[in-house]
Design a protein around this motif. Structure first.
Motif: not given
Length: 423
Positions: A309-325, A372-381
């Protein structure tokens, strides 16, 4: 187990949506209409009213990957019990971790005109690692929180806190709290700082938060202030400061968090909604108190296995625990097309969606035993939703592209249910 839980939650969502329909199509007698309106307002705030207690629906039933089914009951006393004092508590049980969680609290009002309260609470529960809770968000409620279904990274906490609520203005709310927490991650994790290693730790902190809704329209109803129409923008600012050596606290760090929601256009026609969330943490900050970007995709091989089930403000293609900042910004844009009025009760709506996140972490090597990875390159969906096809349910399609596009095309796709119902 997950499929059965989803079906059970869907049943409750269907029940509430049917209850809303039955209420709206019932008698037009004025007295019944007023009672119905008051009852729906209570449900919209997350409470089922009784004579002296309002039952808190947030604790009725939930599901996550660590606890499995989580069920229980919460309550808060209402004005018929006392207009000056209140008691609030909850007790829940996780069927997978076989553990009770609870909170016991209460408060007393200092001023009726400014709705000023002093509150005390003792809580023994779980919290999602990397999540940020705005303390003013306790006033908002969703019947169904889809992200919770797939979360598996939690930390236990025993928290004692004292807090203050105060309305500076009808549209400006101030809240503050001081708390001390004992933190124990439920996963393998070590935080290395200044040649010391921590697998669990104590944190003493204070939070200051402002919630500003400059265009909300307020009326007086039963001597209580009630919002009857939501205005935009909505702006929340929160500052957190942890103090080392205060009540055995282990770390010094600070955080600044910001959230704003803008809406352009009328909801009866096409309109746009923009949500901006950002945060920055400085100092000795463990992973438990850093940031993820609200991911909502589970690590499974096929698209259908990831169907949820999709969230209201979540990133739907981003995997859990994939990124931390330790610093991040997310920007989400939604364009709601005018609903298709096929019939009186069938009005599907298309929503176009684009999301962007960027972040970074200064010392990722301090966090051991978790990758985990970081989001320094910018994530888009980007993608779209087709909502309200059947009793509030719909479908969503989202595609991940840009710097974090994955080699396997299907791994970039998220196909999910949506659920939208308003009370």
């Amino acid at each position: 187990m997950l499929n059965r839980c989803i079906l059970l939650i869907c049943f409750f969502c269907f029940y509430f949506s049917q209850a809303q329909y039955n209420l709206e199509s019932g008698s037009k007698i004025q007295q019944d209409s007023l009672k119905r309106k008051e009852f729906i307002q209570h449900l919209g705030q997350g409470f089922f009213p009784t004579r002296f207690l309002d039952l808190d629906l947030r604790y009725l039933i939930k599901f996550n990957q660590y606890e499995g089914i989580r069920t229980g009951l919460g309550f808060v006393t209402n004005n018929k019990f006392s207009e000056r004092y209140r008691i609030n508590s909850y007790l829940v049980y996780g069927f997978r971790d076989h553990r009770f969680k609870y909170s016991i609290g209460g408060g007393f009002r200092l001023s009726k005109s400014t709705n000023t309260w002093i509150n005390l609470a003792y809580t023994d529960d779980l919290q999602e690692t990397g999540s940020t809770k705005f303390i003013t968000d306790g006033r908002f409620f969703q019947f169904f929180e889809p992200r919770l279904l797939n979360i598996d990274l939690f930390h236990k906490h025993i928290t004692k806190k004292i807090s203050l609520e105060h309305e500076l203005h009808n549209t400006l709310i101030f809240e503050s709290e001081f708390a001390t927490s004992k933190i124990e991650p439920t996963y393998a994790y070590t935080f290395n700082i200044n040649e010391d290693s921590f697998t669990n730790f104590d944190i003493s902190y204070t939070k200051l938060a402002l919630n500003w809704n400059p265009f909300n329209k307020i009326i007086n109803q039963s001597n209580n202030k009630s919002t009857i129409k939501q205005g935009y923008p909505k702006i929340t600012l929160q500052y957190t400061k942890s103090f080392k050596d205060v009540l055995k606290s282990d770390f010094n760090f600070s955080k600044i968090d910001f959230k704003s929601i803008f809406r352009l256009g009328k909801t009866s026609k096409s309109f746009s909604e923009i949500t901006l969330v950002s945060g920055i943490a400085n100092g000795e900050t463990p992973l438990t108190h850093l940031y993820h970007a609200y991911p909502n995709n589970i690590t499974k091989e096929t698209i259908l296995q990831r169907f949820s089930v999709a969230g209201l403000t979540s990133f739907e293609t981003m995997y859990f625990n994939e990124f931390f900042s330790d610093k991040f910004i997310t920007l989400q844009f939604k364009y709601f097309l005018k609903p298709f009025e096929i019939s009186q009760h069938f009005k599907p709506q298309v929503v176009l969606i684009s999301r962007y996140a960027i972040g970074d972490m200064q010392h990722p090597e301090q966090h051991e035993y978790i990758n985990f990875d970081t989001l320094n390159r910018g994530y888009t969906e980007s993608g779209f939703e087709l909502n309200k096809l059947f009793f509030g349910f719909g479908l969503s399609f989202t595609y991940r592209y840009g710097a974090y596009h994955l080699p396997n095309i299907s791994d970039n796709v998220a196909l999910k249910f949506t659920f939208n119902v308003s009370l």
